[in-house]
Design a protein around this motif. Structure first.
Motif, short mmCIF file in Angstrom:
data_model
loop_
_atom_site.label_atom_id
_atom_site.label_comp_id
_atom_site.label_asym_id
_atom_site.label_seq_id
_atom_site.Cartn_x
_atom_site.Cartn_y
_atom_site.Cartn_z
N ASP A 84 0.78 -1.03 -0.02
CA ASP A 84 -0.08 -0.10 0.05
C ASP A 84 1.02 1.25 -0.03
O ASP A 84 1.69 1.41 0.92
N LEU A 85 0.84 2.09 -1.14
CA LEU A 85 1.41 3.29 -1.23
C LEU A 85 0.99 4.40 -1.08
O LEU A 85 0.08 4.89 -2.24
N ARG A 86 0.71 5.09 -0.09
CA ARG A 86 -0.14 6.27 0.12
C ARG A 86 0.76 7.52 0.22
O ARG A 86 1.98 7.52 0.79
N GLU A 87 0.41 8.53 -0.18
CA GLU A 87 0.99 9.83 -0.34
C GLU A 87 1.38 10.26 1.10
O GLU A 87 0.47 10.39 2.06
N GLY A 88 2.84 10.31 1.61
CA GLY A 88 3.15 10.98 2.86
C GLY A 88 3.06 9.79 3.73
O GLY A 88 3.46 10.25 5.06
N GLN A 89 2.94 8.74 3.48
CA GLN A 89 2.98 7.52 4.58
C GLN A 89 4.17 6.62 4.06
O GLN A 89 4.50 6.40 3.04
N LYS A 90 4.26 5.86 5.10
CA LYS A 90 5.54 4.67 4.58
C LYS A 90 4.69 3.50 3.95
O LYS A 90 3.47 3.23 4.16
N LYS A 91 5.48 2.78 3.17
CA LYS A 91 4.95 1.74 2.39
C LYS A 91 4.89 0.59 3.63
O LYS A 91 5.31 0.18 4.48
N ARG A 92 3.41 -0.04 3.52
CA ARG A 92 3.17 -1.17 4.43
C ARG A 92 2.24 -2.27 3.51
O ARG A 92 2.12 -2.08 2.28
N ARG A 93 2.25 -3.45 4.15
CA ARG A 93 1.76 -4.44 3.58
C ARG A 93 0.21 -4.64 3.90
O ARG A 93 -0.08 -4.38 5.26
N ILE A 94 -0.41 -4.93 2.96
CA ILE A 94 -2.02 -5.04 3.38
C ILE A 94 -2.48 -6.45 2.81
O ILE A 94 -2.14 -7.07 1.90
N CYS A 95 -3.25 -7.06 3.85
CA CYS A 95 -3.69 -8.65 3.55
C CYS A 95 -4.76 -8.55 2.37
O CYS A 95 -5.64 -7.65 2.34
N VAL A 96 -4.63 -9.36 1.63
CA VAL A 96 -5.33 -9.18 0.12
C VAL A 96 -6.77 -9.47 0.61
O VAL A 96 -7.71 -9.12 0.10
N LYS A 97 -6.86 -10.48 1.39
CA LYS A 97 -8.40 -11.00 1.94
C LYS A 97 -9.18 -9.95 2.61
O LYS A 97 -10.35 -9.55 2.19
N ARG A 98 -8.61 -9.46 3.68
CA ARG A 98 -9.31 -8.51 4.41
C ARG A 98 -9.39 -6.95 4.19
O ARG A 98 -9.98 -6.14 4.46
N GLY A 99 -7.97 -6.63 3.53
CA GLY A 99 -7.67 -5.22 3.14
C GLY A 99 -7.40 -4.60 4.29
O GLY A 99 -7.28 -3.15 4.13
N THR A 100 -7.00 -5.01 5.21
CA THR A 100 -6.22 -4.26 6.45
C THR A 100 -4.80 -4.65 6.44
O THR A 100 -4.37 -5.55 6.03
N ALA A 101 -4.06 -3.84 7.30
CA ALA A 101 -2.56 -3.93 7.39
C ALA A 101 -2.27 -5.27 8.09
O ALA A 101 -2.87 -5.69 9.03
N CYS A 102 -1.53 -5.92 7.35
CA CYS A 102 -0.82 -7.29 7.83
C CYS A 102 0.06 -7.04 9.19
O CYS A 102 0.94 -6.30 9.01
N GLU A 103 -0.35 -7.79 10.08
CA GLU A 103 0.95 -7.87 11.32
C GLU A 103 1.57 -9.18 11.16
O GLU A 103 1.18 -10.03 11.88
N ALA A 104 2.48 -9.23 10.04
CA ALA A 104 3.26 -10.58 10.30
C ALA A 104 4.42 -10.85 11.04
O ALA A 104 4.50 -11.90 11.51
N ALA A 105 4.83 -9.49 11.91
CA ALA A 105 5.77 -9.90 12.74
C ALA A 105 5.45 -10.02 14.25
O ALA A 105 4.38 -9.67 14.47
#
Length: 105
Positions: A84-105
Protein backbone atom coordinates in the motif's frame (compact mmCIF):
# COMPACT_ATOMS: atom_id res chain seq x y z
CA UNK A 1 10.85 -10.95 -1.86
CA UNK A 2 7.47 -11.09 -0.21
CA UNK A 3 8.83 -11.79 3.29
CA UNK A 4 11.32 -10.09 5.60
CA UNK A 5 13.54 -11.26 8.43
CA UNK A 6 11.44 -11.76 11.55
CA UNK A 7 8.14 -12.37 9.72
CA UNK A 8 5.86 -15.20 10.82
CA UNK A 9 5.43 -17.59 7.87
CA UNK A 10 3.78 -20.93 7.12
CA UNK A 11 5.03 -23.66 4.75
CA UNK A 12 2.40 -24.24 2.04
CA UNK A 13 3.99 -27.14 0.12
CA UNK A 14 6.58 -29.86 0.51
CA UNK A 15 7.39 -32.29 3.30
CA UNK A 16 7.17 -29.56 5.97
CA UNK A 17 3.70 -28.39 4.85
CA UNK A 18 1.65 -26.73 7.59
CA UNK A 19 4.57 -25.84 9.89
CA UNK A 20 4.91 -22.25 11.09
CA UNK A 21 7.94 -20.31 12.19
CA UNK A 22 9.83 -17.04 12.12
CA UNK A 23 12.16 -16.09 9.24
CA UNK A 24 15.77 -16.24 10.45
CA UNK A 25 17.65 -15.51 7.22
CA UNK A 26 16.96 -14.60 3.60
CA UNK A 27 19.23 -16.05 0.91
CA UNK A 28 18.36 -13.53 -1.78
CA UNK A 29 20.81 -14.78 -4.41
CA UNK A 30 19.37 -18.29 -4.29
CA UNK A 31 15.72 -17.34 -3.70
CA UNK A 32 15.59 -19.29 -0.46
CA UNK A 33 14.70 -18.61 3.16
CA UNK A 34 15.65 -20.16 6.53
CA UNK A 35 12.72 -20.59 8.92
CA UNK A 36 13.02 -21.26 12.66
CA UNK A 37 12.60 -24.98 13.61
CA UNK A 38 11.49 -25.96 10.07
CA UNK A 39 13.37 -28.31 7.70
CA UNK A 40 15.86 -29.48 10.33
CA UNK A 41 18.97 -31.15 8.87
CA UNK A 42 21.84 -33.00 10.54
CA UNK A 43 25.35 -31.62 10.12
CA UNK A 44 28.39 -33.76 10.96
CA UNK A 45 31.12 -31.48 12.36
CA UNK A 46 34.72 -31.99 13.39
CA UNK A 47 35.86 -30.70 16.79
CA UNK A 48 36.97 -27.05 16.67
CA UNK A 49 37.85 -24.42 19.27
CA UNK A 50 34.31 -23.06 18.99
CA UNK A 51 32.74 -26.54 19.32
CA UNK A 52 35.29 -28.76 21.11
CA UNK A 53 33.16 -31.92 21.08
CA UNK A 54 32.10 -31.87 17.43
CA UNK A 55 29.58 -34.56 16.52
CA UNK A 56 26.19 -34.38 14.85
CA UNK A 57 24.43 -31.02 15.10
CA UNK A 58 20.87 -30.23 14.04
CA UNK A 59 20.24 -26.94 12.28
CA UNK A 60 17.65 -25.34 10.02
CA UNK A 61 17.92 -25.97 6.30
CA UNK A 62 16.69 -23.52 3.69
CA UNK A 63 13.32 -23.62 1.92
CA UNK A 64 12.35 -22.38 -1.52
CA UNK A 65 10.75 -18.94 -1.26
CA UNK A 66 7.75 -20.05 -3.32
CA UNK A 67 6.92 -22.75 -0.75
CA UNK A 68 6.17 -20.32 2.09
CA UNK A 69 3.40 -17.83 2.67
CA UNK A 70 3.04 -14.90 5.04
CA UNK A 71 1.02 -15.65 8.21
CA UNK A 72 -1.56 -12.95 8.99
CA UNK A 73 -2.14 -12.74 12.75
CA UNK A 74 -5.49 -10.97 12.32
CA UNK A 75 -6.88 -13.62 9.96
CA UNK A 76 -4.95 -16.43 11.68
CA UNK A 77 -4.26 -17.94 8.25
CA UNK A 78 -1.71 -17.89 5.44
CA UNK A 79 -2.40 -14.88 3.24
CA UNK A 80 -0.99 -13.07 0.26
CA UNK A 81 -0.12 -9.44 0.79
CA UNK A 82 0.13 -6.39 -1.40
CA UNK A 83 1.98 -3.11 -0.94
CA UNK A 84 0.00 0.00 0.00
CA UNK A 85 1.64 3.20 -1.20
CA UNK A 86 -0.14 6.25 0.14
CA UNK A 87 1.04 9.82 -0.22
CA UNK A 88 3.11 10.92 2.80
CA UNK A 89 3.03 7.52 4.55
CA UNK A 90 5.43 4.61 4.75
CA UNK A 91 4.94 1.60 2.50
CA UNK A 92 3.01 -1.12 4.34
CA UNK A 93 1.69 -4.58 3.58
CA UNK A 94 -2.03 -5.10 3.19
CA UNK A 95 -3.79 -8.46 3.58
CA UNK A 96 -5.39 -9.29 0.22
CA UNK A 97 -8.42 -11.01 1.79
CA UNK A 98 -9.29 -8.49 4.55
CA UNK A 99 -7.87 -5.30 3.09
CA UNK A 100 -6.28 -4.31 6.41
CA UNK A 101 -2.65 -3.94 7.40
CA UNK A 102 -0.87 -7.27 7.88
CA UNK A 103 0.75 -7.83 11.25
CA UNK A 104 3.15 -10.47 10.07
CA UNK A 105 5.87 -9.91 12.63
Amino acid sequence: MHVRKGDQVVVVSGKEKGKRGRVLRLLTGKGRVVVERVNMVKRHTKPTQRNPRGGILEKEGSLELSNISLWCTKCTAARRSKADLREGQKKRRICVKRGTACEAA
